[in-house]
Design a protein around this motif. Structure first.
Motif, short mmCIF file in Angstrom:
data_model
loop_
_atom_site.label_atom_id
_atom_site.label_comp_id
_atom_site.label_asym_id
_atom_site.label_seq_id
_atom_site.Cartn_x
_atom_site.Cartn_y
_atom_site.Cartn_z
N ALA A 144 -20.62 22.94 36.51
CA ALA A 144 -19.94 23.37 37.73
C ALA A 144 -18.45 23.57 37.48
CB ALA A 144 -20.18 22.36 38.85
N GLY A 145 -18.09 23.88 36.25
CA GLY A 145 -16.69 24.14 35.93
C GLY A 145 -16.27 25.51 36.43
N GLN A 146 -14.98 25.64 36.72
CA GLN A 146 -14.48 26.92 37.23
C GLN A 146 -13.86 27.78 36.15
OE1 GLN A 146 -11.83 25.74 40.39
NE2 GLN A 146 -13.50 25.52 41.83
N THR A 147 -13.55 27.18 35.01
CA THR A 147 -12.89 27.92 33.95
C THR A 147 -13.35 27.41 32.60
OG1 THR A 147 -10.75 28.02 32.79
CG2 THR A 147 -10.89 26.49 34.58
N TYR B 168 -15.83 22.28 31.02
CA TYR B 168 -16.35 23.18 29.99
C TYR B 168 -16.28 22.53 28.61
CZ TYR B 168 -17.86 27.56 27.98
OH TYR B 168 -18.58 28.52 27.33
N ARG C 158 -23.92 28.39 34.55
CA ARG C 158 -23.04 27.90 35.62
C ARG C 158 -23.94 27.57 36.79
NH1 ARG C 158 -19.08 32.15 37.39
NH2 ARG C 158 -19.06 30.60 38.99
N LEU D 239 -23.55 27.94 39.90
CA LEU D 239 -23.60 29.02 40.89
C LEU D 239 -24.54 30.15 40.47
CD1 LEU D 239 -19.88 29.29 42.02
CD2 LEU D 239 -21.82 28.40 43.35
N THR E 116 -20.40 18.11 36.04
CA THR E 116 -19.62 18.45 37.22
C THR E 116 -18.25 17.79 37.20
OG1 THR E 116 -19.62 18.46 39.66
CG2 THR E 116 -20.56 16.52 38.59
N LYS F 222 -14.77 16.18 42.74
CA LYS F 222 -13.96 16.85 43.75
C LYS F 222 -13.92 15.97 44.99
CE LYS F 222 -13.43 20.80 41.53
NZ LYS F 222 -12.17 21.39 41.15
N ALA G 298 -18.90 18.66 42.51
CA ALA G 298 -18.35 19.98 42.84
C ALA G 298 -19.28 20.71 43.81
CB ALA G 298 -18.17 20.81 41.58
N ALA H 162 -20.15 23.71 43.76
CA ALA H 162 -21.06 24.60 43.04
C ALA H 162 -22.36 23.87 42.68
CB ALA H 162 -20.40 25.15 41.78
#
Length: 152
Positions: free
Chosen positions: A9-12, A18, A39, A41, A58, A61, A66, A68
């Protein structure tokens, strides 16, 4: 061939989630196992149903998993009912706080599927160290090894 699904569920690709995900992936890549990295999502219920084990990764958060990952679990919960009972899983949390809220939330939802935890959650507090990435790699290797040996 057995399949290990790694959902992150990383964004980058530059963040700690990651880094821990790729370390786990490196440990899990053995000849007798197909590893599918997605991912959260982008993952679908079909990905979960095809898996013989799952590794969730994850960030923490606001003391929770997360969104996602929560979205994935929400989207797949009812379609997976009666089809994934006892599916082995493990969890890595990249925590900015203590990580226990995220780990507890994932465990609570996994119980409803019901998935089977096969390792204690790996909670990494702060930026991952070499020891943290090694622990993630070992967790990936343990999941793959367990599948190869038929332990779960």
């Amino acid at each position: 061939m057995k399949q290990l699904l790694i959902l992150h569920a990383g964004q980058t690709e530059a963040g700690p989630v990651y880094a821990l995900t790729t370390a786990a992936l490196a440990g899990a890549e053995v000849e007798a196992i197909e590893v599918k990295l997605l991912r959260a999502l982008d993952a679908r219920v079909e990905d979960l149903l095809a898996a013989h084990a799952v590794l969730f990764v994850t960030p923490e958060k606001f003391g929770y998993m997360a969104g996602a990952l929560k979205d994935f679990l929400d989207r797949t919960f009812y379609p997976a009912q009666g089809k994934v009972e006892g599916l082995p899983y493990a969890l890595i949390v990249a925590a900015g706080n203590d990580g226990t809220g995220a780990a507890t939330a994932v465990a609570r939802i996994a119980l409803g599927y019901p998935l089977k935890p096969v390792a204690e959650p790996l909670i990494v507090r702060g930026p991952p160290t070499v020891a943290d990435t090694q622990a993630a790699q070992e967790l990936g290797a343990a999941l793959a090894g367990g599948l190869v040996l038929g332990i779960f």
